[in-house]
Enzyme design. Sequence first.
Site, PDB file in Angstrom:
ATOM      1  N   GLU A 282      37.646  -2.845  79.221  1.00  0.00           N
ATOM      2  CA  GLU A 282      36.233  -3.031  78.873  1.00  0.00           C
ATOM      3  C   GLU A 282      35.681  -1.861  78.067  1.00  0.00           C
ATOM      4  OE1 GLU A 282      34.266  -6.084  82.091  1.00  0.00           O
ATOM      5  OE2 GLU A 282      33.766  -3.963  82.241  1.00  0.00           O
ATOM      6  N   HIS A 303      63.016  -6.912  87.584  1.00  0.00           N
ATOM      7  CA  HIS A 303      63.807  -8.135  87.692  1.00  0.00           C
ATOM      8  C   HIS A 303      63.118  -9.321  87.026  1.00  0.00           C
ATOM      9  CE1 HIS A 303      66.765  -6.343  90.510  1.00  0.00           C
ATOM     10  NE2 HIS A 303      65.738  -5.550  90.772  1.00  0.00           N
ATOM     11  N   LYS A 418      29.921 -15.727  79.480  1.00  0.00           N
ATOM     12  CA  LYS A 418      28.842 -15.955  80.448  1.00  0.00           C
ATOM     13  C   LYS A 418      27.753 -16.845  79.858  1.00  0.00           C
ATOM     14  CE  LYS A 418      29.295 -11.617  83.066  1.00  0.00           C
ATOM     15  NZ  LYS A 418      28.610 -10.369  83.462  1.00  0.00           N
TER      16      LYS A 418
END
EC number: 5.3.1.9
Length: 429
Positions: A282, A303, A418
């Site tokens: 951010e 792995h 948003k």
Amino acid sequence: MSLKLEVKTEIKLDYQGFQNQINEFHKRINDKNSPDINFLGWNNFPEVAINPQEIARMRKIVENLHQNSINVLVVIGIGGSYLGAKAALDFILGLGPFENKPEVIFLGNSLSSTDLYQKIEYLKTKNFAINVISKSGSTIEPAITFQILYQFLIDQIGEKLAKTRTFVTTSIKSGELLEIAKSNELEIFEVIESIGGRFSVLSSVGFFPLLFAKINVDEIIQGAIEAHKKYSTSSISQNLAYKYALFRFLMYKNFNYKTEILISYEPFLIYFNEWWKQLFGESEGKNLKGLFPASAIFTTDLHSLGQFIQDGSKNFFQTIIYIKKPKFDLGIKKLVQFNSKINKLSGKTVSEINFQAFLATTLAHSSYGNNPNLVLEIADSSPKTFGHLVMFFEKACAMSAYLLGVNPFDQPGVESYKNELAKNLGWDR
């Protein structure tokens, strides 16, 4: 707390050519007349970030909750409102499972109906309290969760008692959550205006959940104070936080690396890595700039991602957090029932083998895989070390963003989703 920084790469790096820039940005971070002073409360430590009276009030509340057999705290928040506290709990306590200890559950960090339903089912048999954390109260994930969970608590124990078990951490100046808290006579803790969410763990945002879990918050604060003093110089050679910031900048700007992978060798650092990803993601990811912050836990991810890191495209470098002293250790004893090559490792401890894996992997990736590696070695995973490491990364992040030419303290891109979501829902934020 000692923190060591070691760079493992064949690339030649010139730090001193940047000292004048570092001096300029150091002044911007620390000057009381800085244009960003309204966002630098986290760096005015402990004077602005720490409220001793509020911490004392929190301690009394927590003591009362424990005396009344409230053994679960549900923390409702998203982003910096929960990541720091979750990172601290795991870093300091480990992953458990724990018996007969206060439990902290995190909700409101997704829109998963399944996750919310299952946790509410779990809470049906628990005595729990709520701590909702949001600067304004207008973020949809915690807002929805708080509404549902507060109604559930009222249904369980009645409104009068529910009010005594609900705690609101929010702005004390304005906001929807503040109005809800006042109108329902709920206990309020302050979100400090000059501290953004991703910088807020070393404040009331993080402290109430940690106190509930019986974490030594005083030691966290002490570690952060020591780090604040240690990284208060503008000298690159003496300030490891700035040296780390400059290393990242040079990897991005001069050598065209696009991704930084934060690697840890302990599963209990998963959420510390997540906190770090938000901090740098951010702060730097704007104006089409910035390193993409990724993370991995070794040896587990060797792995799955190990092949790519060793032989795949070379657009990333690695920053490794290695903890010198494990919380616990186990010796390996020879087992006569097993005719196995593993018996040859008897006499060693699991942490010794983990350390050798760290050495081997770092060598393989840096020398044979041609991936630059930066190693941050810390002494242990104590509360004091957590406070130190958080302050180290916060100072490094601010400097790194300034070097990049972006504002470390805003996040305009987050508002886009948003706003679109609010449109879809017909919701007035």
